[in-house]
Design a protein around this motif. Structure first.
Motif, PDB file in Angstrom:
ATOM      1  N   SER A  32       0.826  -1.211   0.000  1.00  0.00           N
ATOM      2  CA  SER A  32       0.000   0.000   0.000  1.00  0.00           C
ATOM      3  C   SER A  32       0.855   1.253   0.000  1.00  0.00           C
ATOM      4  O   SER A  32       0.593   2.204  -0.751  1.00  0.00           O
ATOM      5  CB  SER A  32      -0.926   0.010   1.225  1.00  0.00           C
ATOM      6  N   MET A  33       1.898   1.275   0.840  1.00  0.00           N
ATOM      7  CA  MET A  33       2.779   2.431   0.899  1.00  0.00           C
ATOM      8  C   MET A  33       3.486   2.644  -0.439  1.00  0.00           C
ATOM      9  O   MET A  33       3.649   3.778  -0.905  1.00  0.00           O
ATOM     10  CB  MET A  33       3.809   2.243   2.014  1.00  0.00           C
ATOM     11  N   THR A  34       3.900   1.572  -1.079  1.00  0.00           N
ATOM     12  CA  THR A  34       4.607   1.692  -2.356  1.00  0.00           C
ATOM     13  C   THR A  34       3.674   2.204  -3.455  1.00  0.00           C
ATOM     14  O   THR A  34       4.073   3.035  -4.286  1.00  0.00           O
ATOM     15  CB  THR A  34       5.224   0.343  -2.759  1.00  0.00           C
ATOM     16  N   VAL A  35       2.437   1.710  -3.487  1.00  0.00           N
ATOM     17  CA  VAL A  35       1.455   2.227  -4.448  1.00  0.00           C
ATOM     18  C   VAL A  35       1.229   3.716  -4.222  1.00  0.00           C
ATOM     19  O   VAL A  35       1.154   4.512  -5.179  1.00  0.00           O
ATOM     20  CB  VAL A  35       0.127   1.446  -4.342  1.00  0.00           C
ATOM     21  N   MET A  36       1.140   4.113  -2.956  1.00  0.00           N
ATOM     22  CA  MET A  36       0.996   5.537  -2.635  1.00  0.00           C
ATOM     23  C   MET A  36       2.152   6.335  -3.226  1.00  0.00           C
ATOM     24  O   MET A  36       1.954   7.403  -3.816  1.00  0.00           O
ATOM     25  CB  MET A  36       0.945   5.722  -1.117  1.00  0.00           C
ATOM     26  N   GLY A 181       9.120   9.041  -4.760  1.00  0.00           N
ATOM     27  CA  GLY A 181       8.168   8.122  -5.355  1.00  0.00           C
ATOM     28  C   GLY A 181       8.794   7.131  -6.318  1.00  0.00           C
ATOM     29  O   GLY A 181       8.221   6.072  -6.594  1.00  0.00           O
ATOM     30  N   VAL A 182       9.966   7.452  -6.848  1.00  0.00           N
ATOM     31  CA  VAL A 182      10.700   6.521  -7.709  1.00  0.00           C
ATOM     32  C   VAL A 182      11.527   5.549  -6.870  1.00  0.00           C
ATOM     33  O   VAL A 182      11.622   4.355  -7.182  1.00  0.00           O
ATOM     34  CB  VAL A 182      11.604   7.296  -8.686  1.00  0.00           C
ATOM     35  N   LEU A 183      12.124   6.037  -5.804  1.00  0.00           N
ATOM     36  CA  LEU A 183      12.997   5.204  -4.971  1.00  0.00           C
ATOM     37  C   LEU A 183      12.228   4.099  -4.246  1.00  0.00           C
ATOM     38  O   LEU A 183      12.702   2.958  -4.154  1.00  0.00           O
ATOM     39  CB  LEU A 183      13.725   6.071  -3.940  1.00  0.00           C
ATOM     40  N   MET A 184      11.038   4.418  -3.753  1.00  0.00           N
ATOM     41  CA  MET A 184      10.309   3.446  -2.942  1.00  0.00           C
ATOM     42  C   MET A 184       9.930   2.181  -3.731  1.00  0.00           C
ATOM     43  O   MET A 184      10.092   1.057  -3.222  1.00  0.00           O
ATOM     44  CB  MET A 184       9.060   4.096  -2.335  1.00  0.00           C
ATOM     45  N   PRO A 185       9.434   2.279  -4.976  1.00  0.00           N
ATOM     46  CA  PRO A 185       9.175   1.047  -5.748  1.00  0.00           C
ATOM     47  C   PRO A 185      10.435   0.219  -5.976  1.00  0.00           C
ATOM     48  O   PRO A 185      10.378  -1.019  -5.986  1.00  0.00           O
ATOM     49  CB  PRO A 185       8.604   1.568  -7.072  1.00  0.00           C
ATOM     50  N   LEU A 186      11.584   0.874  -6.168  1.00  0.00           N
ATOM     51  CA  LEU A 186      12.839   0.134  -6.343  1.00  0.00           C
ATOM     52  C   LEU A 186      13.179  -0.660  -5.083  1.00  0.00           C
ATOM     53  O   LEU A 186      13.645  -1.804  -5.159  1.00  0.00           O
ATOM     54  CB  LEU A 186      13.971   1.097  -6.697  1.00  0.00           C
ATOM     55  N   VAL A 187      12.929  -0.053  -3.930  1.00  0.00           N
ATOM     56  CA  VAL A 187      13.164  -0.753  -2.661  1.00  0.00           C
ATOM     57  C   VAL A 187      12.210  -1.933  -2.528  1.00  0.00           C
ATOM     58  O   VAL A 187      12.620  -3.036  -2.126  1.00  0.00           O
ATOM     59  CB  VAL A 187      12.999   0.219  -1.469  1.00  0.00           C
ATOM     60  N   TYR A 188      10.956  -1.724  -2.888  1.00  0.00           N
ATOM     61  CA  TYR A 188       9.971  -2.809  -2.819  1.00  0.00           C
ATOM     62  C   TYR A 188      10.396  -3.983  -3.697  1.00  0.00           C
ATOM     63  O   TYR A 188      10.351  -5.145  -3.261  1.00  0.00           O
ATOM     64  CB  TYR A 188       8.601  -2.299  -3.257  1.00  0.00           C
ATOM     65  N   ILE A 189      10.801  -3.692  -4.925  1.00  0.00           N
ATOM     66  CA  ILE A 189      11.204  -4.752  -5.851  1.00  0.00           C
ATOM     67  C   ILE A 189      12.427  -5.492  -5.301  1.00  0.00           C
ATOM     68  O   ILE A 189      12.541  -6.715  -5.423  1.00  0.00           O
ATOM     69  CB  ILE A 189      11.483  -4.169  -7.244  1.00  0.00           C
ATOM     70  N   GLY A 190      13.344  -4.743  -4.673  1.00  0.00           N
ATOM     71  CA  GLY A 190      14.498  -5.374  -4.070  1.00  0.00           C
ATOM     72  C   GLY A 190      14.135  -6.299  -2.922  1.00  0.00           C
ATOM     73  O   GLY A 190      14.753  -7.358  -2.740  1.00  0.00           O
ATOM     74  N   LEU A 191      13.108  -5.912  -2.149  1.00  0.00           N
ATOM     75  CA  LEU A 191      12.680  -6.729  -1.014  1.00  0.00           C
ATOM     76  C   LEU A 191      11.790  -7.890  -1.442  1.00  0.00           C
ATOM     77  O   LEU A 191      11.829  -8.967  -0.830  1.00  0.00           O
ATOM     78  CB  LEU A 191      11.927  -5.857  -0.002  1.00  0.00           C
ATOM     79  N   ARG A 192      10.992  -7.676  -2.493  1.00  0.00           N
ATOM     80  CA  ARG A 192      10.050  -8.708  -2.947  1.00  0.00           C
ATOM     81  C   ARG A 192      10.288  -8.998  -4.428  1.00  0.00           C
ATOM     82  O   ARG A 192      11.240  -9.644  -4.805  1.00  0.00           O
ATOM     83  CB  ARG A 192       8.616  -8.261  -2.675  1.00  0.00           C
ATOM     84  N   ASP A 193       9.395  -8.475  -5.282  1.00  0.00           N
ATOM     85  CA  ASP A 193       9.533  -8.664  -6.724  1.00  0.00           C
ATOM     86  C   ASP A 193       8.641  -7.663  -7.438  1.00  0.00           C
ATOM     87  O   ASP A 193       7.769  -7.042  -6.829  1.00  0.00           O
ATOM     88  CB  ASP A 193       9.145 -10.095  -7.115  1.00  0.00           C
ATOM     89  N   ARG A 195       6.497  -8.354  -9.935  1.00  0.00           N
ATOM     90  CA  ARG A 195       5.189  -8.892 -10.297  1.00  0.00           C
ATOM     91  C   ARG A 195       4.140  -8.580  -9.235  1.00  0.00           C
ATOM     92  O   ARG A 195       3.014  -8.187  -9.559  1.00  0.00           O
ATOM     93  CB  ARG A 195       5.284 -10.405 -10.505  1.00  0.00           C
ATOM     94  N   SER A 196       4.493  -8.756  -7.966  1.00  0.00           N
ATOM     95  CA  SER A 196       3.513  -8.515  -6.908  1.00  0.00           C
ATOM     96  C   SER A 196       3.197  -7.034  -6.746  1.00  0.00           C
ATOM     97  O   SER A 196       2.151  -6.665  -6.217  1.00  0.00           O
ATOM     98  CB  SER A 196       4.021  -9.075  -5.573  1.00  0.00           C
ATOM     99  N   LEU A 197       4.107  -6.166  -7.195  1.00  0.00           N
ATOM    100  CA  LEU A 197       3.855  -4.733  -7.098  1.00  0.00           C
ATOM    101  C   LEU A 197       2.878  -4.270  -8.164  1.00  0.00           C
ATOM    102  O   LEU A 197       1.899  -3.575  -7.874  1.00  0.00           O
ATOM    103  CB  LEU A 197       5.173  -3.960  -7.221  1.00  0.00           C
ATOM    104  N   PHE A 198       3.148  -4.658  -9.408  1.00  0.00           N
ATOM    105  CA  PHE A 198       2.342  -4.152 -10.517  1.00  0.00           C
ATOM    106  C   PHE A 198       1.187  -5.099 -10.829  1.00  0.00           C
ATOM    107  O   PHE A 198       1.088  -5.658 -11.921  1.00  0.00           O
ATOM    108  CB  PHE A 198       3.227  -3.934 -11.743  1.00  0.00           C
ATOM    109  N   CYS A 199       0.329  -5.290  -9.866  1.00  0.00           N
ATOM    110  CA  CYS A 199      -0.878  -6.090 -10.059  1.00  0.00           C
ATOM    111  C   CYS A 199      -2.028  -5.390  -9.355  1.00  0.00           C
ATOM    112  O   CYS A 199      -1.813  -4.643  -8.404  1.00  0.00           O
ATOM    113  CB  CYS A 199      -0.696  -7.511  -9.519  1.00  0.00           C
TER     114      CYS A 199
END
Length: 275
Positions: A32-36, A181-193, A195-199
């Motif tokens: 949720s935070m990353t989508v924000m 807002g650009v950095l946070m998705p990169l951190v999310y992808i590093g922690l997870r992946d 695919r789970s972000l962009f769904c």
């Protein structure tokens, strides 16, 4: 402090409490935070097109603030895993005004009147007291909540200085938020992946709205920091805890005791003194 600044910051406080309630009520808070943050980045880039770029002297501050905001995001999400909105929010927000006042004195050369200092103390103390259960402060994620408060203080002082150097506080805000807002998705992808972000998931609309609300709230605060002492603005902003207590009681099933009502009176007294 001018009354229009007081009212603007109080409005920002209401907006801030609202998006924190959205985050606390979500099932996957990191997502949720990353989508924000993605929504914040998109909105910020669009807004930046219509603004004059901030002065180069402020760019380093904007970059540092974006990194500090990512740290704040991670600590806040971790705090909410096991803590109530009514406890985590007061600790993280209540600990920051005193730290910001100190940081502003050391790094920005600000002075503050005895009356404003008293008001900040009442607001900060009243906010932290909301987290107590009886006479104890038993919070499973206390270190993360306090760490969140330190990140808040750090990025607030950095942004206060950066906005003043920028010559264009709103432009500074949107460029900093775009980078964040650009950095946070990169951190999310590093922690997870990725695919789970962009769904598409349940809650994506609430997270998107939360991102826009968060951006508006912080833009108001940056503007206020350009017009008034950082510590006093921070103390007023942290009255979002008053709104968070009410939201937690009405919508999240959290308790509202006589002690909390008394703390709210103390916070309100601090607001009156500052204003």
């Amino acid at each position: 402090m001018p009354i229009h600044i007081v009212l603007l910051v109080l409005f920002a406080a209401l907006l801030h409490a609202s998006w924190n309630a959205l985050l606390r009520g979500g099932s996957d808070r990191l997502w949720s935070m990353t989508v924000m943050c993605i929504v914040i980045a998109i909105a910020s880039v669009i807004a930046a097109v219509f603004m004059v770029a901030p002065a180069p002297a402020s760019w380093g501050y904007g970059m540092l603030s974006a990194l500090l905001h990512v740290g704040y995001n991670l600590f806040l999400v971790r705090s909410y895993r096991v803590g109530d909105l009514g406890q985590i929010y007061p600790i993280s927000r209540g600990s920051s005004p005193a730290l910001i006042t100190l940081g502003a004195a050391v790094f920005a050369g600000e002075s503050i009147t005895p009356g404003e200092l008293l008001g900040i103390g009442l607001v900060s103390g009243g906010i932290i007291s909301l987290a107590f259960r009886g006479r104890s402060l038993s919070v499973p994620s206390l270190p993360y909540a306090l760490g969140t408060g330190c990140f808040i203080a750090a990025y607030s002082v950095v942004d206060g200085i950066g906005a003043r150097l920028s010559g264009a506080p709103l432009a500074y805000t949107v460029w900093m938020c775009a980078l964040w807002g650009v950095l946070m998705p990169l951190v999310y992808i590093g922690l997870r992946d990725a695919r789970s972000l962009f769904c598409v998931r349940p809650g994506i609309l609430a997270a998107s709205v939360g991102g826009l609300v968060s951006l508006l709230a912080y833009a108001i605060v940056i503007y206020a920091m350009n017009e008034a002492p950082l510590g006093a603005v921070s103390a007023l902003r942290e009255t979002s805890v008053l709104f968070a207590v009410l939201i937690g009681y009405l919508f999240l099933g959290e308790t509202l005791t006589g002690r909390r009502v008394l703390a709210c009176v103390v916070i309100s007294s601090g607001i009156f003194i500052i204003g």
